[in-house]
Design an enzyme around this catalytic site. Structure first.
Site, short mmCIF file in Angstrom:
data_model
loop_
_atom_site.label_atom_id
_atom_site.label_comp_id
_atom_site.label_asym_id
_atom_site.label_seq_id
_atom_site.Cartn_x
_atom_site.Cartn_y
_atom_site.Cartn_z
N HIS A 53 1.01 -0.99 0.11
CA HIS A 53 0.01 -0.05 -0.08
C HIS A 53 0.97 1.15 -0.07
O HIS A 53 1.97 0.96 0.64
CB HIS A 53 -0.97 -0.01 1.33
CG HIS A 53 -1.84 -0.96 1.62
ND1 HIS A 53 -1.26 -2.27 2.24
CD2 HIS A 53 -2.95 -1.24 1.45
CE1 HIS A 53 -2.32 -3.24 2.12
NE2 HIS A 53 -3.43 -2.33 1.57
N ASP A 56 2.34 1.77 3.26
CA ASP A 56 3.42 0.69 3.84
C ASP A 56 4.58 0.99 3.63
O ASP A 56 5.65 0.81 4.33
CB ASP A 56 3.10 -0.66 3.24
CG ASP A 56 2.00 -1.26 3.31
OD1 ASP A 56 1.04 -0.90 4.44
OD2 ASP A 56 1.50 -2.26 2.60
N MET A 87 2.44 -5.72 -7.87
CA MET A 87 1.23 -5.04 -7.71
C MET A 87 1.39 -4.09 -6.61
O MET A 87 2.42 -4.05 -5.63
CB MET A 87 0.67 -6.07 -7.12
CG MET A 87 -0.99 -5.78 -6.69
SD MET A 87 -0.92 -5.10 -4.72
CE MET A 87 -1.41 -6.62 -4.10
N GLU A 180 -11.04 -6.41 -4.58
CA GLU A 180 -10.95 -7.50 -3.72
C GLU A 180 -12.24 -7.35 -2.72
O GLU A 180 -12.40 -6.45 -2.02
CB GLU A 180 -9.76 -7.35 -2.99
CG GLU A 180 -9.47 -8.60 -1.50
CD GLU A 180 -8.40 -8.22 -1.03
OE1 GLU A 180 -7.15 -7.69 -1.68
OE2 GLU A 180 -8.03 -8.92 0.04
N LYS A 182 -14.63 -8.60 0.59
CA LYS A 182 -14.51 -8.93 1.91
C LYS A 182 -16.02 -8.97 2.44
O LYS A 182 -16.61 -7.77 2.33
CB LYS A 182 -13.49 -8.29 2.71
CG LYS A 182 -13.31 -8.94 3.97
CD LYS A 182 -12.14 -8.45 4.45
CE LYS A 182 -11.78 -8.80 5.91
NZ LYS A 182 -10.61 -8.22 6.83
N GLU A 216 -9.48 -13.47 -2.08
CA GLU A 216 -8.74 -13.90 -1.00
C GLU A 216 -9.67 -14.87 -0.31
O GLU A 216 -10.79 -14.97 0.06
CB GLU A 216 -8.73 -12.77 0.03
CG GLU A 216 -7.91 -13.20 1.30
CD GLU A 216 -7.53 -12.05 2.17
OE1 GLU A 216 -6.92 -11.12 1.82
OE2 GLU A 216 -7.62 -12.54 3.22
N HIS A 219 -11.37 -14.49 2.69
CA HIS A 219 -12.46 -13.51 2.87
C HIS A 219 -14.01 -14.33 2.37
O HIS A 219 -15.06 -14.13 2.70
CB HIS A 219 -12.21 -12.31 1.87
CG HIS A 219 -11.24 -11.61 2.26
ND1 HIS A 219 -10.81 -10.30 1.60
CD2 HIS A 219 -10.75 -11.59 3.56
CE1 HIS A 219 -9.94 -9.74 2.35
NE2 HIS A 219 -9.73 -10.53 3.49
N ASP A 244 -5.04 -13.42 -3.44
CA ASP A 244 -4.55 -13.55 -2.15
C ASP A 244 -4.61 -14.73 -1.47
O ASP A 244 -5.77 -15.17 -1.14
CB ASP A 244 -5.35 -12.43 -1.29
CG ASP A 244 -4.84 -10.85 -1.58
OD1 ASP A 244 -3.87 -10.88 -2.50
OD2 ASP A 244 -5.18 -9.95 -1.00
N ASP A 254 -11.08 -12.02 10.38
CA ASP A 254 -10.29 -12.19 9.36
C ASP A 254 -9.02 -12.83 10.12
O ASP A 254 -8.03 -11.92 10.77
CB ASP A 254 -9.99 -10.81 9.00
CG ASP A 254 -8.96 -10.86 7.74
OD1 ASP A 254 -8.97 -11.90 7.20
OD2 ASP A 254 -8.54 -9.73 7.61
N ASP A 256 -6.27 -14.46 8.28
CA ASP A 256 -4.92 -14.40 7.40
C ASP A 256 -3.87 -15.10 7.83
O ASP A 256 -2.85 -14.94 8.02
CB ASP A 256 -4.39 -12.94 7.66
CG ASP A 256 -5.34 -11.98 7.06
OD1 ASP A 256 -6.03 -12.18 6.04
OD2 ASP A 256 -5.26 -10.82 7.53
N ASP A 286 -1.21 -13.19 1.22
CA ASP A 286 -1.87 -12.20 2.12
C ASP A 286 -2.26 -12.56 3.38
O ASP A 286 -3.30 -13.00 3.89
CB ASP A 286 -3.11 -11.17 1.39
CG ASP A 286 -3.39 -10.14 2.39
OD1 ASP A 286 -2.80 -9.87 3.17
OD2 ASP A 286 -4.79 -9.57 2.14
C1 GLT Z 1 -5.64 -5.72 4.54
C2 GLT Z 1 -6.63 -6.56 3.99
C3 GLT Z 1 -6.40 -7.48 2.98
C4 GLT Z 1 -6.20 -6.64 1.69
C5 GLT Z 1 -5.05 -5.57 1.66
C6 GLT Z 1 -5.04 -4.84 0.54
S1 GLT Z 1 -4.71 -4.82 3.14
O1 GLT Z 1 -4.53 -6.09 4.95
O2 GLT Z 1 -6.89 -7.34 5.27
O3 GLT Z 1 -7.10 -8.46 2.62
O4 GLT Z 1 -5.51 -7.43 0.49
O5 GLT Z 1 -5.38 -3.44 0.77
MN MN Z 2 -6.40 -9.51 0.93
MN MN Z 3 -7.99 -11.13 5.00
MN MN Z 4 -6.11 -8.79 6.51
#
Ligand code: GLT
Ligand code: MN
Ligand code: MN
Ligand code: MN
Length: 386
Positions: A53, A56, A87, A180, A182, A216, A219, A244, A254, A256, A286
């Protein structure tokens, strides 16, 4: 064996290995890898690239001189290691100005600023060679539906993406945008909550050919959906511009998690999809290391994501070469089209044949499909005894 190479196209976000283990209930537990440190660490492990980002890399309040220095040092690290930036994305969720959305805020000043911030991130990305631009609308949503009209929000979101496409065209940037989805978190409900919803919106844009999706794993699973199916639909539509990879238990916050660490079977079918259908985009992780980890744990985490992908890729090869599995598949898919005159493409002749077709409902309904055996064989491949 299972050692990642550049050709594997593995990438990580700066925010992933940079994550210091902060969560809504707890303070940081480690020093996250700085951008320059992340570049060196990931290059050493065999990754292909890093993504980020805007903020970041460059803090939102950096002066032009600070920005110049940060980008120069980052670029030097990239040049020294050969790591790429395939990206970039933009933070439209961290700063308080975005507390009620960015592209969908009711306040035109916020919407305009969000577009400008995105455009500046596109400029920064281009300086470093990025080809894909991800848009994750973390704050595009609501808790109080009385406060924001969901129809207006769709119009505003579309307007913003159209603006960004025009900007990319005007600068000859050649970006491919990847939206993306979510379902929730950080908003109570996020608009366009699934990859399917994003695909629906894309068809209504001024330049649908410039815009695809960045699904993702976590998500889709938060929403209780089958990620393999979501990714397959996007791929079949020619819209899988980015992906992702991570993992997640259904119905939770979430998480991750490290790729393949929870839903191994779905991860297998995802890798099978990407490999069998020759997905050519980046394989982006991600995810972030657990909060229990120190910096060495972050390195183990980064390695583990890539290693699991490569192991599953090997399992896919086994699946595709397994004589018992292939025999079952041949039986399942091998039924000849003994439907005289009928074709699945409509024509008056096909229709006539269809109307006159004899169908033995009882026999067909009573046929066993052998999926139990097929699934067991698949599991034995995944579990490593085949
Ligand atoms: C954030 C989010 C991710 C996205 C990123 C891109 S930032 O961490 O949870 O799923 O992919 O903005
Ligand atoms: Mn993501
Ligand atoms: Mn996520
Ligand atoms: Mn995340």
């Amino acid at each position: 064996l299972f050692v990642p190479k550049k050709e594997d196209r593995f990438t990580f976000g700066l925010w992933t290995v940079g994550n210091p283990g902060r969560d809504p209930f707890g303070l940081p537990v480690r020093e996250g890898f700085t951008p320059v440190e992340a570049v060196h660490m990931l290059a050493e492990l065999g990754a292909y690239g890093v993504n980020f980002h805007d903020n970041d890399l460059v803090p939102i309040d950096a002066t032009p001189a600070e920005k110049e220095r940060i980008v120069r040092e980052f670029r030097q690290a990239l040049e020294a290691t050969g790591l790429k930036v395939p990206m970039v994305t933009v933070s439209l969720f961290t700063d308080p100005i975005f507390k009620d959305g960015a592209f969908t805020s009711n306040d035109p000043r916020v919407r305009a600023y969000a577009i400008r911030k995105t455009i500046e991130s596109m400029d920064l990305g281009k300086e470093l060679g990025a080809e894909v631009f991800v848009l994750w609308g973390g704050r595009e949503g609501a808790e109080v539906d009385a406060g924001k009209d969901a129809v207006d929000s769709m119009k505003r979101y579309r307007e913003a993406v159209n603006y960004l496409c025009e900007y990319s065209l005007s600068q000859n940037y050649g970006y491919k945008f990847a939206l993306e989805a979510k379902p929730n978190e950080p908003r109570g409900d996020i608009y366009l909550p699934t990859t399917g919803a994003m695909l629906g919106l894309i068809a209504t844009l001024d330049h649908p050919e410039m815009v695809g999706v960045n699904p993702e794993v976590a998500h889709e699973r938060m929403a209780g959906l089958n990620f393999y199916h979501a990714a397959a639909q996007a791929l079949e539509a020619g819209k899988l511009f980015h992906i992702d990879l991570n993992d997640q238990k259904m119905g939770r916050f979430d998480q991750d998690l490290r790729f393949g660490s929870d839903g191994i079977k779905e991860a297998f079918f995802l890798v099978k999809l990407l490999e069998d259908y020759n997905y050519k985009g980046m394989l982006h992780f991600d995810a972030h290391a657990l909060r229990t980890e120190d910096r060495q744990g972050v390195v183990e985490f980064a390695k583990g994501n890539m290693r699991t992908y490569l192991i599953l890729k090997e399992k896919v090869k086994r699946f595709n070469a397994d004589p018992d599995i292939q025999a079952l598949l041949a039986e399942i898919n091998g039924r000849k089209l003994d439907l005289p005159g009928f074709d699945f493409k409509y024509s008056p002749e096909s229709l006539q044949a269809l109307r006159g077709m004899a169908v033995d409902r009882e026999t067909i309904g009573a046929e066993g499909l052998n999926y139990e055996k097929l699934d067991q064989l698949t599991m034995e491949i995944i579990m490593g005894v085949r």
